[in-house]
Design an enzyme around this catalytic site. Sequence first.
Site, mmCIF file in Angstrom:
data_model
loop_
_atom_site.group_PDB
_atom_site.id
_atom_site.type_symbol
_atom_site.label_atom_id
_atom_site.label_comp_id
_atom_site.label_asym_id
_atom_site.label_seq_id
_atom_site.Cartn_x
_atom_site.Cartn_y
_atom_site.Cartn_z
ATOM 1 N N GLU A 165 2.085 -4.733 -7.633
ATOM 2 C CA GLU A 165 3.076 -5.195 -6.905
ATOM 3 C C GLU A 165 3.800 -6.376 -7.449
ATOM 4 O O GLU A 165 3.490 -7.497 -7.106
ATOM 5 C CB GLU A 165 2.725 -5.343 -5.677
ATOM 6 C CG GLU A 165 1.754 -4.262 -5.004
ATOM 7 C CD GLU A 165 0.719 -4.594 -3.935
ATOM 8 O OE1 GLU A 165 1.457 -5.174 -2.948
ATOM 9 O OE2 GLU A 165 -0.560 -4.375 -4.097
ATOM 10 N N HIS A 206 2.646 -7.768 4.942
ATOM 11 C CA HIS A 206 3.642 -6.780 4.695
ATOM 12 C C HIS A 206 4.473 -6.785 5.751
ATOM 13 O O HIS A 206 5.127 -5.433 5.985
ATOM 14 C CB HIS A 206 2.950 -5.319 4.379
ATOM 15 C CG HIS A 206 2.187 -5.290 3.253
ATOM 16 N ND1 HIS A 206 2.503 -6.089 2.020
ATOM 17 C CD2 HIS A 206 0.990 -4.641 2.784
ATOM 18 C CE1 HIS A 206 1.750 -5.905 1.097
ATOM 19 N NE2 HIS A 206 0.788 -4.914 1.312
ATOM 20 N N HIS A 239 4.657 -0.440 -3.546
ATOM 21 C CA HIS A 239 3.315 -0.388 -3.078
ATOM 22 C C HIS A 239 2.598 0.761 -3.525
ATOM 23 O O HIS A 239 1.710 1.520 -2.775
ATOM 24 C CB HIS A 239 2.916 -0.696 -1.724
ATOM 25 C CG HIS A 239 1.548 -1.315 -1.336
ATOM 26 N ND1 HIS A 239 0.206 -0.686 -1.524
ATOM 27 C CD2 HIS A 239 1.285 -2.545 -1.041
ATOM 28 C CE1 HIS A 239 -0.580 -1.499 -1.258
ATOM 29 N NE2 HIS A 239 -0.016 -2.626 -1.022
#
Length: 336
Positions: free
Chosen positions: A303, A103, A174
Amino acid sequence: MGIEKFGQIDGQDVFEVTLALPSGFSAKVLTWGAVLRDLVVPVMGKAQTVVLGLNSLEDYLAHSPSFGATPGRFANRIGNASFEIDGKTFHVTPNKNSKHCLHGGPMGFGKRVWSAGEMTSSSVALHLDSADGDMGFPGHAKITCIYRLLPPMTLQIELFAETDAPTPVNLTHHSYFNLDGSADARDHHVMMNAPFYTPTDDDLIPTGEVRPVAGGAYDFTRTRAVRNAGGVVYDSNFVVSTPIDMHSGMAHQATLRSHKNGLSMEVHSDQPGVQFYDGAKVNVPVTGLNGAKYGAHAGLCFEPQNFPDAPNKRHFPNSILRKGERYSHKMEYRFR
């Protein structure tokens, strides 16, 4: 539409923007992490919170496993925190206790203060500048995240990026979804228009294989409960097969449904994959929205994304954004 201060970090104010439709469909968005803190859907006259969220900025900083965040510069994983562009190798910042980058690294976009731009009663635009060398990523990138509520009950998110040098970009949303407030969301039913998935090694880095799901534990091509007899937990990228709808510009990727209250959620996106995570590692020691306690499997993530580790897998869809190009990603979570 309303905006109020939610907290402060490193001298920067963090604000919460409230969006709403007359139907009672509403959302709360933070300028920290471009986080969706709350999403409320009217169900049979009741207000149903359908995402996991926390009650203070301090709780997010200490305990959030990316609840509602907008991760980047590259959402999901980059193996060994390195990649090559045009013959040059770049090393980005790995996450704590890992040799990989997840991420966007330990201070990715989901942990930064964004600036609020144009707002209406049902939409807000958030902006972030990411400098050349930010977490090791090349190029100065300008990022925009737009949240919109569309009638009757659709959350639309648009993500944009531009850069002055080649750089990997993969942006997503998310949230952890739970449609009925149950402590364990594995009794929710899931369907995914995904006949393939990308298997991973023990560190959740894709091996490069694209494997059929047919007949196995990863087969959600027919609606079924997440809970399974084999005890399989999910944190994998699924390869979407549904063609792009010419009207919306998106494909129907997945559907989540609660048989407890009859609420369902469709996931639509223009990206080639969707990461499905069943929240197995969730363990939050503080109370969440409406006094909820969040343990393992308290919510499920869908996602929409490019494939994990795409910068290192040449047969995966291209993830390199170049000068003069514009990255765009549109997704919708449609409630019924």
